[in-house]
Design a protein around this motif. Structure first.
Motif, short mmCIF file in Angstrom:
data_model
loop_
_atom_site.label_atom_id
_atom_site.label_comp_id
_atom_site.label_asym_id
_atom_site.label_seq_id
_atom_site.Cartn_x
_atom_site.Cartn_y
_atom_site.Cartn_z
N SER A 93 0.92 -1.09 0.01
CA SER A 93 0.04 -0.06 0.10
C SER A 93 0.78 1.20 0.11
O SER A 93 2.24 1.23 0.25
N GLU A 94 0.39 2.48 -0.35
CA GLU A 94 0.89 3.69 -0.20
C GLU A 94 1.67 3.79 1.18
O GLU A 94 2.83 4.22 1.13
N GLU A 95 1.15 3.67 2.19
CA GLU A 95 1.56 3.82 3.82
C GLU A 95 2.87 2.93 4.09
O GLU A 95 3.86 3.38 4.33
N GLU A 96 2.63 1.63 3.39
CA GLU A 96 3.84 0.72 3.47
C GLU A 96 4.74 1.03 2.74
O GLU A 96 6.14 1.09 3.12
N THR A 97 4.51 1.46 1.38
CA THR A 97 5.80 1.98 0.75
C THR A 97 6.59 3.17 1.17
O THR A 97 7.60 3.19 0.99
N ARG A 98 5.83 4.09 1.61
CA ARG A 98 6.34 5.30 2.16
C ARG A 98 7.25 4.77 3.30
O ARG A 98 8.37 5.35 3.79
N ALA A 99 6.71 3.87 4.35
CA ALA A 99 7.58 3.37 5.62
C ALA A 99 8.63 2.81 4.91
O ALA A 99 9.90 2.92 5.40
N ALA A 100 8.63 1.94 3.87
CA ALA A 100 9.80 1.31 3.39
C ALA A 100 10.89 2.25 2.88
O ALA A 100 12.02 2.06 3.05
N VAL A 101 10.43 3.36 2.17
CA VAL A 101 11.39 4.43 1.86
C VAL A 101 11.94 5.02 2.91
O VAL A 101 13.34 5.05 2.67
N GLU A 102 11.48 5.25 3.74
CA GLU A 102 12.02 6.16 4.98
C GLU A 102 13.00 5.01 5.64
O GLU A 102 14.18 5.53 5.83
N LYS A 103 12.64 3.63 5.70
CA LYS A 103 13.53 2.66 6.44
C LYS A 103 14.83 2.61 5.59
O LYS A 103 15.96 2.67 5.97
N ALA A 104 14.73 2.61 4.18
CA ALA A 104 15.72 2.26 3.34
C ALA A 104 16.52 3.69 3.33
O ALA A 104 17.75 3.58 2.96
N MET A 111 19.89 13.62 -3.96
CA MET A 111 19.56 12.93 -5.06
C MET A 111 20.47 12.13 -5.34
O MET A 111 19.98 11.20 -6.06
N LYS A 112 21.70 12.33 -4.99
CA LYS A 112 22.66 11.59 -5.65
C LYS A 112 22.96 10.21 -5.04
O LYS A 112 23.36 9.41 -5.44
N ASP A 113 21.86 9.96 -3.93
CA ASP A 113 21.97 8.70 -3.14
C ASP A 113 20.61 7.83 -3.72
O ASP A 113 20.32 6.93 -3.05
N MET A 114 19.84 8.53 -4.69
CA MET A 114 18.66 7.70 -4.90
C MET A 114 18.82 6.26 -5.27
O MET A 114 18.29 5.54 -5.20
N GLY A 115 19.90 6.21 -6.37
CA GLY A 115 20.16 4.69 -6.58
C GLY A 115 20.43 3.70 -5.44
O GLY A 115 19.99 2.69 -5.60
N LYS A 116 21.15 4.13 -4.38
CA LYS A 116 21.41 3.28 -3.24
C LYS A 116 19.93 3.07 -2.77
O LYS A 116 19.85 1.83 -2.40
N VAL A 117 19.11 4.11 -2.43
CA VAL A 117 17.89 3.86 -1.78
C VAL A 117 16.98 2.87 -2.67
O VAL A 117 16.37 1.82 -2.16
N MET A 118 16.90 3.18 -4.14
CA MET A 118 16.31 2.27 -4.82
C MET A 118 16.65 0.73 -4.73
O MET A 118 15.93 -0.11 -4.82
N ALA A 119 17.97 0.77 -4.85
CA ALA A 119 18.68 -0.87 -4.89
C ALA A 119 18.28 -1.31 -3.45
O ALA A 119 17.97 -2.65 -3.39
N SER A 170 9.88 5.09 -6.53
CA SER A 170 10.66 6.10 -7.20
C SER A 170 10.38 7.71 -7.01
O SER A 170 11.07 8.54 -6.60
N ALA A 171 9.05 7.67 -7.42
CA ALA A 171 8.35 9.25 -7.07
C ALA A 171 8.47 9.66 -5.70
O ALA A 171 8.93 10.70 -5.20
N MET A 172 8.22 8.56 -4.62
CA MET A 172 8.33 9.05 -3.09
C MET A 172 9.82 9.15 -2.72
O MET A 172 10.17 10.01 -1.84
N VAL A 173 10.74 8.43 -3.47
CA VAL A 173 12.24 8.63 -2.78
C VAL A 173 12.76 10.04 -3.49
O VAL A 173 13.41 10.54 -2.59
N LYS A 174 12.19 10.25 -4.59
CA LYS A 174 12.66 11.61 -5.22
C LYS A 174 12.15 12.92 -4.25
O LYS A 174 12.89 13.77 -3.96
N GLN A 175 10.75 12.65 -3.76
CA GLN A 175 10.30 13.73 -3.19
C GLN A 175 10.89 13.80 -1.89
O GLN A 175 11.11 14.86 -1.18
#
Length: 150
Positions: free
Chosen positions: A98-109, A118-126, A142-147
């Motif tokens: 879900s969107e909430e789970e994705t947001r939490a996973a992005v913050e944890k990553a 932004m230079k660390d976006m690849g690390k977070v996505m990996a 990807s959109a959440m990580v960018k934001q």
């Protein structure tokens, strides 16, 4: 295994004489077989379910893009056909986060990788892909990580 589920669904669809669904299921099986052939010479073979999920996710993404293009072009009958194919493909995909789970996973990553900008976006996505690959919508993530990195 998802591959076996697809085979049994194809058999059931043929017995029920649902022509469009059978065609879609056969297309899925053909794409999976194509991917198997591509990976014959690969040094490392992915897990079978992982491979099938990757193929299904790619097919689903293509269908969503096609639906959008057909709707923009006023071709509702073609969009409806793509929606039917998308529904058949999504039956075999695991439930996405879900969107909430994705947001939490992005913050944890972000915290795990120590991402600052932004230079660390690849690390977070990996990191996200490694932990939640099969159940993560890459475009949303990807959109959440960018934001969050701006």
């Amino acid at each position: 295994m998802i591959r076996d589920t697809i085979k049994s669904a194809t058999t059931a669809s043929m017995k029920a004489r649902t022509k469009d669904r059978t065609a879609t299921l056969r297309m899925i099986a053909a794409k999976i077989k194509d991917r198997d052939i591509e990976l014959r010479t690969a040094a490392k073979q992915p897990e079978d379910d992982t491979l099938v999920i990757e193929v299904l996710q790619k097919m689903a993404k293509q269908r969503r893009e096609s639906i959008q293009m057909y709707e923009d072009g006023g071709r509702e009958e073609l969009a409806a056909k793509e929606r039917d194919e998308l529904a058949a493909i999504e039956e075999f995909l695991p439930q996405m986060m879900s969107e909430e789970e994705t947001r939490a996973a992005v913050e944890k990553a972000k915290a795990t990788t120590g991402a600052q900008g932004m230079k660390d976006m690849g690390k977070v996505m990996a990191e996200l892909k490694a932990r939640h690959g099969a159940v993560l919508d890459g475009a949303k993530a990807s959109a959440m990580v960018k934001q969050s990195l701006q």
